[in-house]
Design a protein around this motif. Structure first.
Motif, PDB file in Angstrom:
ATOM      1  N   VAL A 211      -7.326  -8.571  14.714  1.00  0.00           N
ATOM      2  CA  VAL A 211      -6.919  -8.141  13.371  1.00  0.00           C
ATOM      3  C   VAL A 211      -8.135  -7.773  12.532  1.00  0.00           C
ATOM      4  CG1 VAL A 211      -5.656  -8.785  11.294  1.00  0.00           C
ATOM      5  CG2 VAL A 211      -4.959  -9.726  13.484  1.00  0.00           C
ATOM      6  N   GLY A 212      -8.081  -6.644  11.863  1.00  0.00           N
ATOM      7  CA  GLY A 212      -9.048  -6.316  10.819  1.00  0.00           C
ATOM      8  C   GLY A 212     -10.464  -6.111  11.279  1.00  0.00           C
ATOM      9  N   CYS A 213     -10.681  -5.857  12.553  1.00  0.00           N
ATOM     10  CA  CYS A 213     -12.043  -5.634  13.055  1.00  0.00           C
ATOM     11  C   CYS A 213     -12.349  -4.135  12.950  1.00  0.00           C
ATOM     12  CB  CYS A 213     -12.167  -6.126  14.485  1.00  0.00           C
ATOM     13  SG  CYS A 213     -11.846  -7.894  14.678  1.00  0.00           S
TER      14      CYS A 213
ATOM     15  N   LEU B 179       0.278  -9.299  23.029  1.00  0.00           N
ATOM     16  CA  LEU B 179      -0.999  -8.750  22.559  1.00  0.00           C
ATOM     17  C   LEU B 179      -0.724  -7.945  21.300  1.00  0.00           C
ATOM     18  CD1 LEU B 179      -4.014  -8.099  22.820  1.00  0.00           C
ATOM     19  CD2 LEU B 179      -3.396  -6.217  24.354  1.00  0.00           C
ATOM     20  N   GLU B 180      -1.405  -8.293  20.197  1.00  0.00           N
ATOM     21  CA  GLU B 180      -1.238  -7.608  18.918  1.00  0.00           C
ATOM     22  C   GLU B 180      -2.593  -7.097  18.457  1.00  0.00           C
ATOM     23  OE1 GLU B 180       0.417 -10.598  16.429  1.00  0.00           O
ATOM     24  OE2 GLU B 180       2.412 -10.523  17.342  1.00  0.00           O
ATOM     25  N   ILE B 181      -2.655  -5.821  18.120  1.00  0.00           N
ATOM     26  CA  ILE B 181      -3.887  -5.220  17.585  1.00  0.00           C
ATOM     27  C   ILE B 181      -3.509  -4.549  16.272  1.00  0.00           C
ATOM     28  CG2 ILE B 181      -5.811  -3.667  18.039  1.00  0.00           C
ATOM     29  CD1 ILE B 181      -5.203  -3.884  21.018  1.00  0.00           C
ATOM     30  N   TRP B 182      -4.003  -5.097  15.163  1.00  0.00           N
ATOM     31  CA  TRP B 182      -3.620  -4.629  13.836  1.00  0.00           C
ATOM     32  C   TRP B 182      -4.866  -4.289  13.014  1.00  0.00           C
ATOM     33  CZ3 TRP B 182       0.120  -9.285  12.547  1.00  0.00           C
ATOM     34  CH2 TRP B 182       1.238  -9.211  13.403  1.00  0.00           C
ATOM     35  N   SER B 183      -4.793  -3.191  12.287  1.00  0.00           N
ATOM     36  CA  SER B 183      -5.815  -2.816  11.305  1.00  0.00           C
ATOM     37  C   SER B 183      -7.211  -2.798  11.897  1.00  0.00           C
ATOM     38  CB  SER B 183      -5.753  -3.763  10.090  1.00  0.00           C
ATOM     39  OG  SER B 183      -4.512  -3.641   9.440  1.00  0.00           O
ATOM     40  N   CYS B 184      -7.342  -2.194  13.056  1.00  0.00           N
ATOM     41  CA  CYS B 184      -8.649  -1.963  13.675  1.00  0.00           C
ATOM     42  C   CYS B 184      -8.819  -0.445  13.772  1.00  0.00           C
ATOM     43  CB  CYS B 184      -8.733  -2.626  15.051  1.00  0.00           C
ATOM     44  SG  CYS B 184      -8.528  -4.422  15.007  1.00  0.00           S
ATOM     45  N   GLN B 185      -9.468   0.142  12.783  1.00  0.00           N
ATOM     46  CA  GLN B 185      -9.445   1.590  12.615  1.00  0.00           C
ATOM     47  C   GLN B 185     -10.192   2.339  13.708  1.00  0.00           C
ATOM     48  OE1 GLN B 185      -7.583   2.918  10.405  1.00  0.00           O
ATOM     49  NE2 GLN B 185      -7.036   1.075   9.278  1.00  0.00           N
TER      50      GLN B 185
ATOM     51  N   ILE C  11       0.871  -2.623  18.284  1.00  0.00           N
ATOM     52  CA  ILE C  11      -0.321  -1.955  17.762  1.00  0.00           C
ATOM     53  C   ILE C  11       0.053  -1.327  16.428  1.00  0.00           C
ATOM     54  CG2 ILE C  11      -2.065  -0.191  18.185  1.00  0.00           C
ATOM     55  CD1 ILE C  11      -1.612  -0.596  21.158  1.00  0.00           C
ATOM     56  N   SER C  12      -0.673  -1.685  15.370  1.00  0.00           N
ATOM     57  CA  SER C  12      -0.332  -1.195  14.036  1.00  0.00           C
ATOM     58  C   SER C  12      -1.597  -0.859  13.260  1.00  0.00           C
ATOM     59  CB  SER C  12       0.482  -2.254  13.288  1.00  0.00           C
ATOM     60  OG  SER C  12       0.789  -1.838  11.984  1.00  0.00           O
ATOM     61  N   ASN C  13      -1.568   0.305  12.589  1.00  0.00           N
ATOM     62  CA  ASN C  13      -2.661   0.732  11.716  1.00  0.00           C
ATOM     63  C   ASN C  13      -3.986   0.715  12.459  1.00  0.00           C
ATOM     64  OD1 ASN C  13      -3.851   1.629   9.356  1.00  0.00           O
ATOM     65  ND2 ASN C  13      -4.130  -0.435   8.521  1.00  0.00           N
ATOM     66  N   CYS C  14      -4.004   1.334  13.630  1.00  0.00           N
ATOM     67  CA  CYS C  14      -5.201   1.354  14.458  1.00  0.00           C
ATOM     68  C   CYS C  14      -5.555   2.792  14.826  1.00  0.00           C
ATOM     69  CB  CYS C  14      -4.980   0.539  15.745  1.00  0.00           C
ATOM     70  SG  CYS C  14      -4.856  -1.230  15.450  1.00  0.00           S
TER      71      CYS C  14
ATOM     72  N   LEU D  51       4.785   0.239  17.871  1.00  0.00           N
ATOM     73  CA  LEU D  51       3.719   1.103  17.381  1.00  0.00           C
ATOM     74  C   LEU D  51       3.943   1.368  15.901  1.00  0.00           C
ATOM     75  CD1 LEU D  51       3.521   3.836  20.193  1.00  0.00           C
ATOM     76  CD2 LEU D  51       2.054   1.840  19.905  1.00  0.00           C
ATOM     77  N   GLY D  52       2.861   1.317  15.121  1.00  0.00           N
ATOM     78  CA  GLY D  52       2.980   1.584  13.702  1.00  0.00           C
ATOM     79  C   GLY D  52       1.697   2.179  13.144  1.00  0.00           C
ATOM     80  N   MET D  53       1.824   3.283  12.421  1.00  0.00           N
ATOM     81  CA  MET D  53       0.684   3.902  11.740  1.00  0.00           C
ATOM     82  C   MET D  53      -0.482   4.172  12.687  1.00  0.00           C
ATOM     83  SD  MET D  53       0.699   2.012   8.024  1.00  0.00           S
ATOM     84  CE  MET D  53       0.762   0.352   8.667  1.00  0.00           C
ATOM     85  N   CYS D  54      -0.189   4.767  13.825  1.00  0.00           N
ATOM     86  CA  CYS D  54      -1.228   5.118  14.787  1.00  0.00           C
ATOM     87  C   CYS D  54      -1.424   6.643  14.729  1.00  0.00           C
ATOM     88  CB  CYS D  54      -0.829   4.667  16.198  1.00  0.00           C
ATOM     89  SG  CYS D  54      -0.701   2.875  16.357  1.00  0.00           S
TER      90      CYS D  54
END
Length: 1474
Positions: free
Chosen positions: A999-1001, A1021-1027, A1059-1062, A1084-1087
């Motif tokens: 998150v957030g990395c 496995l969750e990956i969020w806000s890792c641009q 996976i969201s906002n990545c 999937l969200g905001m990819c």
């Protein structure tokens, strides 16, 4: 046969347990290899103690044979009670001897460490000098019976006559002799007169020729031997003589030997006399007990302990008035409604005796909603699980239900074959027409797993879904073993509800105003326990006069209840079921204030110092057992509002605290203000609580209380064997001087093990002397303190100083030998700590808020905690390898300048192998240490239970726990880590984790795929806000190596990928999905880097997709052949098609690139959610077709059960399925403002339909096909009522099986289709935006036509002021709900329908609520939540805080603390958690 009361059995067993426990304590102190044994040999007391030990062992054998036979045998019971007293006396003597040993040890070290005290043991060999001979010469001329033997004797008939000529025997010269001599005093021969034997029983003197036949003959005729010896009077404490003058206080070399001889003469003679008295008395009583047991054995049929249903049966399914349980009732009913699986849902209700478990179960059992939908069965189980009886009772109800309405009746009365009963139960359960609710009331742990499995297997034959079993239990462990969902933990009633119950029980219809004040005081003492309220009310009604009520309050409410059965008896039964050690641990907690918070480590060390527990591990097991039994509660205290950091504490609250004090007075006592009436001399654990005794005047000075101090002095002086002394409260330096005086002059330091001083008020430093406190093991001081005499604290195990200073000094060698735990907190004056490495036994060190300490040197510890040390720069150890091996817990927080910690250097520098680095650590926490560099990857081992890394420069934030969940990073994480590989994360130590969240990395570019490959148990496995993660192009190496390797298996157990906002590209995600075998959920969200979606097929292999050129959409007018760049294309590999069940795509700008028919290729997909992805919907749905019937057609998989679409920008939606095979049961269409037509011809299996905010919708097709629809929700669709009216006028019968309707527009009621809703049971009107004050006449008339309606609700009707006028005429209405409708101020003038059973009013006007409250009857159940009350159920988003806060309801001061935490915490939670 006489039936014996269970309480008498329990109390008799408790006496036996107390004796045996004390026996073990004595024998463990006298182990042959112990230091005390060696010292006793050195001072000439080994023989006497050997006799005592032998007699104790014999008594142990005898008591082991009693086995409850003292029940009904009063002489035997009295003898055992006396044995218990003597065992405590013996323990005191042994303890006093050990005190003398420690005193000699200290004085020897102080005088001359190189010169050994005469009479002491050196080098492990027994050395007896002249001082021992002095003792022998000063022994009594007449032999003290049994004082000089070695404890092992045969029943020899002869003794050496010469041995008695002097009256003394050496240990080596004594021969074995007959036990018959124990009953006689031998008088040696004088002036040639024959020796004589004087009978201890009758006093007669016999001529004795050294044989035993005459003695045997006399004993047979002596009928006074059991009554001649009077009870031994109380002995003065040997410790008194030791403390008050027998100690060596002069250390000059010339007088040393003389002082030692004087000590030996005085103290040893005193010990010999005391031991002789105890041994003789034990011997006499032992023979008595043997005789009583013979009598008991001779008449085995005289007594019988009734082991069947020993409790009075209180279980019944009949309804009764219940107060204050509406929240719990709703919680259970909600859980029952949610039970829809094939498996039986088992819901335990757990709580202490008398708290109302059965009453709550009855409340649920008799709820109309439950009665309508369930076949109900009620069975009382009790403390003996009779499987035949329980099965037969269930079978009788089920068989009756199956034959209801027929003349045929099956009875199983008298059938005792368990197998036949189970077979019959299976047959009848399978035929039930409704699902069942079974209440098993009062279940104990006597029901084993096999019995439970047999019952569940038989009940599992039901063909219905959603069957429920409610079990009421006292033990939390049993609840967890039997339950399939979280148990309902029933706690004390809240104040208001309890007062209503108490008033109803005590006053009835007579409201005696003069009794109200005293009644409230009495009710407060009952601590919210309903059974206690009923018992107290019964007692008060016997004498209704005010004088009697005041006497009850004066004499103590619980004291008045203790002989009346009821709640006290129920608690005693639970209490006596505990092993004796657990009883002692529980009673120890009672000397602390009600609601006192115990930390697990401190509590366990208290128990250890008192001898109740032998090890920390055993103490933790005891603690869990007390929690499971309900005597203690575990509560969570928030320690950090931002991170929601918390710690576990334990508390004894309310009823349990009162009960424990009631039964603990023999050994435990509390002086709580002036309330303490008497302190028995047998008390060993004493606390002084003075909060109510000292007050501050207007200048802030604490006023004296001479009366209290005088009473305190007298009480302390009456107890001479204290093991524990506790002082808690507000007091000043004047009181401290008084306390110091009686600590020095009145407190006997001989036995004291635990001393706690906790000052909540003054910050002045005390000075206190602990000289001669050789046995003190725990010193717990919560105030500034200066301690003198620390060199005498040779037994100190645990030192706790908070707000203290000046107490440590230079660590003495005596401390070094024993000190195991040090906890220093808020010690401002300490600048330098002495080297702790000399403390060889130290295992735990906790330093907190030591602002001036800059350097620390530590030994090999098991637990190290450093918190708020702003100047600490270095923490070193001379043996890093040993520290690495021993460390179990490491916590470092807010040490802002700490740069050196030995174990965080690279393993090469520490000379530690990488695989063994911190191998045994179970908890690792590092927080806000910006200069600390951790050179090794984390976690250090796979056995780590807790990992927390925050604000460490070289690492991202990490959180891990034993439940298999790990979090890397956080929102706003400043970490600069760009690659997560095995230099930072030990993937091989994460093989067992089930959930990983990144998150957030924002600087993270990639995660090692080789590392992910090792997470073989990872399920989510969750990956969020890792641009930037996986945002680069996939290299050719990755393309060919990872995408084509058949051996690569990234996560073989992965079931959910979110996976969201990545910034991940489609190509990278395709790489990962290619090698996932068991994926069930993809979110999937905001990819933004994923613009295309494709299912793998024969025409599109991975290689040609990744090598295809990027085609621009410019110049391609229809975009039909446009394909995104390969790195933005996500393709779903064919290996996922069989496993993928749920897919959610939200806020993504991607298109489906295959044929529109190909989406149905997701042949296992069961749930699909698409939110604000208009391009994706457009690419799946046919639009602008020449054939209007094809417009809006969307071919979906046959397997799909739930479809949720939001903001699709479609004019027409027509879900279709291959070959018209459909399983779709739920369709939700949200915020599709452009939608004009909804066509549901193919959705023939639909059961639930939701249409919300489709403002343009004005055409419905295929609705006549929805014959199975049961639940319809329509909001924000103004054209829909007109459409339904049009369909109805065409002759279509719409929704013939509709059961639930939720609408926001009352005009729906006037459509013709409502006239045909003959199955409608529930109507909910949610009217947030309408300004109408009430229903129109036409709408009310339409409402009257819904004759099947059973539930009616008005929700969020802010403008609605009038309920339907004809509400009273609804023939079937059973439930009415009115929530968040403040304008409704009254019920209809003609009232409510007579069929109504439940009335629920939430957040409405006080006037309406009061009117509804008055209507409540035994038939009409009323639930009321006032407008200003905040319901816990509305705080779902703050579930963590809600859970922490509401856990602590019973504890007043915890509640106050968490009230503040809660208010602040909500703001903090929103701010920092988004």
């Amino acid at each position: 046969m006489a039936q014996i009361d269970l309480m008498e059995v329990a109390e008799a067993t408790a006496v036996e347990s107390a004796i045996l426990w004390q026996v073990q304590t004595i024998l463990e102190a006298l182990l042959p290899t112990g230091e005390l044994d060696a010292w006793l040999h050195g001072v000439g007391l080994a023989g006497a103690i050997g006799e005592l030990k032998s007699e104790v062992e014999r008594m142990e054998t005898v008591v082991n044979g009693v086995k409850g036979r003292a029940v009904g045998n009063k002489p035997l019971a009295r003898s055992l009670a006396r044995v218990k007293e003597l065992m405590y006396d013996a323990d005191d003597v042994v303890d006093e001897l050990d005190y003398c040993r420690l005193q000699h040890q200290v004085e020897r070290d102080m005088i001359a460490p190189s010169v050994e005290l005469e009479g002491m043991v050196g080098g492990g060999a027994e050395q007896v000098d002249a001082s021992v001979n002095t003792v022998a010469m000063l022994a009594p001329a007449t032999e003290p019976e049994g004082m000089v033997g070695d404890g092992d004797r045969n029943r020899a008939e002869q003794a050496d006559p010469s041995a008695n000529s002097t009256g003394t025997l050496s240990n080596s010269g004594r021969k074995n002799r007959s036990e018959v001599r124990d009953y006689f005093q031998i008088i040696p021969s004088v002036n040639e007169e024959p020796a004589k034997a004087k009978c201890n029983c009758c006093g007669r003197e016999l001529t004795w020729g050294h044989g035993t036949s005459a003695l045997h003959k006399h004993l047979k005729s002596c009928n006074k031997k059991r009554s001649a010896i009077e009870e031994t009077p109380n002995r003065p404490s040997v410790g008194d003589s030791v403390q008050n003058g027998a100690t060596i206080s002069t250390y000059d070399s010339e007088g040393r030997k003389r002082m030692r001889i004087e000590y030996n003469v005085a103290a040893t003679t005193h010990f010999l006399k005391s031991i002789q008295e105890i041994v003789l008395e034990l011997r006499r009583i032992r023979h008595d007990v043997i005789e009583y047991l013979k009598d008991s054995i001779a008449r085995p049929d005289q007594y019988q302990i009734n082991n069947s249903d020993t409790r009075v049966r209180t279980s019944s399914s009949l309804p009764g008035k219940v107060y204050g349980r509406d929240v719990e009732k709703d919680e259970i009913i909600t859980a029952i409604k949610a039970a829809k699986s094939d498996n039986i849902t088992v819901l335990p209700i757990v709580g202490i005796p008398g708290v109302g478990k059965t009453a709550l179960a009855k409340l649920v059992y008799n709820a109309p909603r439950v009665e309508r939908k369930f076949e109900r069965i009620w069975v009382w189980v009790s403390n003996i699980f009779d499987e035949v009886r329980v099965t037969r009772q269930i079978l009788d109800v089920v068989a009756l239900a199956n034959h209801e309405g027929s003349r045929k009746r099956e009875s199983y009365e008298g059938v005792s074959n368990y197998s036949k009963l189970l077979e019959a139960l299976k047959k009848h359960i399978a035929c039930l027409s409704k699902k069942f609710l079974l209440v098993l009331d009062d279940v104990y742990d006597c029901m084993d797993n096999s019995q439970w499995k047999d019952l569940i297997d038989a009940l599992g034959s039901s063909c219905r879904k959603g069957n429920v079993i409610i079990v009421t239990v006292r033990n939390l462990a049993v609840a967890k073993r039997l339950g399939t969902i979280e148990p309902v933990k029933l706690r004390a009633l809240e104040i208001d509800g309890f007062w209503l119950l108490f008033k109803a029980c005590a006053f009835g219809d007579n409201q005696c105003k003069e009794h109200l004040d005293i009644g409230r005081q009495i009710a407060t003492k009952l601590n919210g326990n309903p059974l206690a309220a009923e018992n107290a009310a019964d007692m008060l009604r016997e004498q209704p006069g005010l004088h009697h009520w005041k006497n009850v309050m004066k004499n103590g409410v619980w004291e008045s209840l203790q002989f009346r059965g009821g709640i006290v008896t129920a608690l005693k039964i639970s209490y006596y079921q505990l092993p004796y050690n657990l009883q002692q641990c529980l009673l120890f907690c009672s000397i602390f204030p009600n609601g006192y918070l115990f930390h697990i480590d401190n509590l366990v060390h208290m128990w250890i110092s008192s001898g109740f527990v032998k090890s920390v591990e055993a103490g933790q097991d005891y603690l869990n057992a007390l929690v499971n039994s309900g005597f203690l509660e575990q509560v969570i205290i928030i320690t950090d509002f931002i991170t929601l950091g918390h710690k576990k504490c334990y508390v004894m609250c309310g009823v349990m605290h009162e009960f424990a004090r009631l039964v603990s007075r023999a050994e435990f006592a509390t002086m709580d203000g002036l309330e303490c009436k008497e302190v028995l001399p047998t008390v060993r654990h004493f606390s002084i609580l003075i909060d109510s005794m000292y007050y501050k005047d207007e200048r802030g000075f604490i006023l004296r209380n001479g009366k209290f101090e005088e009473k305190l002095m007298s009480m302390i002086s009456s107890v001479r064997s204290l093991r524990t002394l506790i002082l808690i409260g507000h007091y000043d330096s004047l009181f401290s001087r008084s306390f110091h005086t009686f600590m020095c002059s009145l407190v006997n330091c001989t036995h004291l093990r635990y001393l706690k001083l906790e000052n909540k008020g003054s910050s002045e430093a005390w000075r206190i002397s602990l000289s001669n406190f050789y046995h003190l093991e725990v010193l717990d001081v919560g105030q500034p303190l200066i301690v003198d005499g620390t060199s005498d604290l040779v037994s100190m195990r645990n030192l706790i100083l908070t707000k203290g200073w000046g107490a440590f000094g230079a660590c003495s060698p005596a401390w070094s030998a024993c000190l195991q735990k040090i906890h220093l907190e808020d010690c401002d004056g300490w600048t330098i700590l002495p080297s702790l490495e000399s403390l060889s036994s130290l295992t735990k060190l906790k330093l907190r808020n030591m602002p001036e300490v800059a350097e620390l040197s530590i030994p090999s510890l098991e637990e190290l905690v450093l918190i708020d040390m702003p100047k600490l720069e270095r923490c070193s150890s001379s043996s890093v390898r040993d520290l690495n091996c021993s460390l179990r817990v490491l916590e470092i927080r807010r040490c802002c300048v700490l740069t050196v910690f030995p174990l965080f250097q690279s393993c090469e520098k520490c000379e530690i192998e990488q695989h063994s680095w911190l191998l045994h650590v179970s908890e690792l926490t590092i927080e806000d240490c910006p200069y600390l560099i951790v050179s090794n990857p984390l976690p250090p081992s796979s056995s780590l239970c807790k990992l927390s890394i925050t604000k460490v420069s070289t690492l991202p934030k990490m959180e891990g726990s034993s439940n298999g969940e790990y979090i890397i990073g956080s929102y706003g994480d400043p970490s600069t880590i760009d690659f997560l590989d095995d230099k930072i994360l030990s993937f091989h130590n994460l093989r067992t984790i089930s959930q990983l969240q990144i998150v957030g990395c924002n600087n993270l570019l990639s995660v090692s795929l080789e590392g992910l490959k090792q997470l073989v148990c990872l399920k989510r496995l969750e990956i969020w806000s890792c641009q930037t993660i996986f945002s680069s192009d996939v290299s050719s190496t990755h393309t060919h190596e990872y995408m084509t390797s058949t051996n690569f298996d990234a996560s073989p157990s992965l079931e959910c990928l979110s996976i969201s906002n990545c910034g991940i590209t489609g190509q990278w995600l395709s790489v990962i999905l290619q090698h996932v075998r068991a994926l069930e959920t993809l979110d999937l969200g905001m990819c933004e880097q994923i613009t295309g979606l494709l299912i793998q097929g024969k025409e599109n292999t991975l290689s040609n997709l990744t090598s295809a050129p990027c085609v621009s959409s410019q110049g391609n007018p229809d975009g039909a052949s446009t394909r995104p760049c390969p790195n933005k294309l996500l393709w779903i590999p064919s290996n996922l098609i069989p496993s993928l069940k749920k897919m959610s795509i939200e806020f993504c700008k991607l298109k489906f690139l295959g044929n529109k028919e190909c989406f149905s290729g997701f042949t296992s997909l069961e749930e699909l959610r698409i939110v604000e992805c208009p391009e994706l919907i457009s690419s799946l749905v046919r639009e602008d077709e020449i054939d209007d019937q094809a417009n809006g057609r969307w071919l979906l998989p046959c397997s799909l059960r739930i479809l949720d679409i939001e903001d699709a920008s479609l004019e027409t939606l027509q879900p279709c399925f291959p070959e018209d095979l459909t399983r779709l049961t739920a369709l939700k269409v949200w915020k599709n403002h452009a939608m004009k037509s909804l066509q549901l011809h193919s959705c023939t299996e639909l059961e639930e339909l939701t249409i919300r905010y489709c403002k343009s919708l004005d055409a419905l097709e295929g609705f006549q096909s929805l014959r199975g629809l049961r639940y319809l929700k329509v909001f924000g669709c103004p054209g829909l009522p007109r459409c339904l009216k049009s369909l109805s006028t065409q002759g279509y019968e719409l929704f013939p099986r509709l059961e639930r309707l939720r609408i926001d527009d009352p005009s729906f009621l006037t459509t013709p289709f409502c006239e045909h809703l003959t199955s409608l049971q529930c109507l909910q009107l949610v009217n947030e935006c309408t300004d109408a004050a009430g229903l129109t006449c036409e709408q009310e008339a339409a409402l009257q036509l819904l004759t099947s309606l059973q539930e009616l609700g008005f929700h969020h009707c802010f403008k609605l002021s009038d309920l339907p006028v004809g509400l009273h005429s609804h023939p079937s209405l059973k439930r009415l709900e009115i929530t968040y409708s403040p304008s409704i101020s009254r019920l209809p003038e003609r009232g409510l329908p007579p069929s109504l059973e439940e009335l629920e009013v939430h957040k409405c006007s006080e006037k309406l609520s009061e009117q509804c409250r008055k209507l409540a009857t035994s038939k009409l159940k009323h639930t009321f939540v006032p407008a200003q009350q905040v319901s816990p159920h509305r705080l779902g988003r703050f579930s963590v805080l809600h859970r922490l806060y509401f856990t602590c309801k019973p504890c007043p001061h915890v509640l106050v603390l968490l009230n503040t935490v809660f208010v602040i915490g909500l703001t903090g939670y929103m701010k920092f958690r988004g």
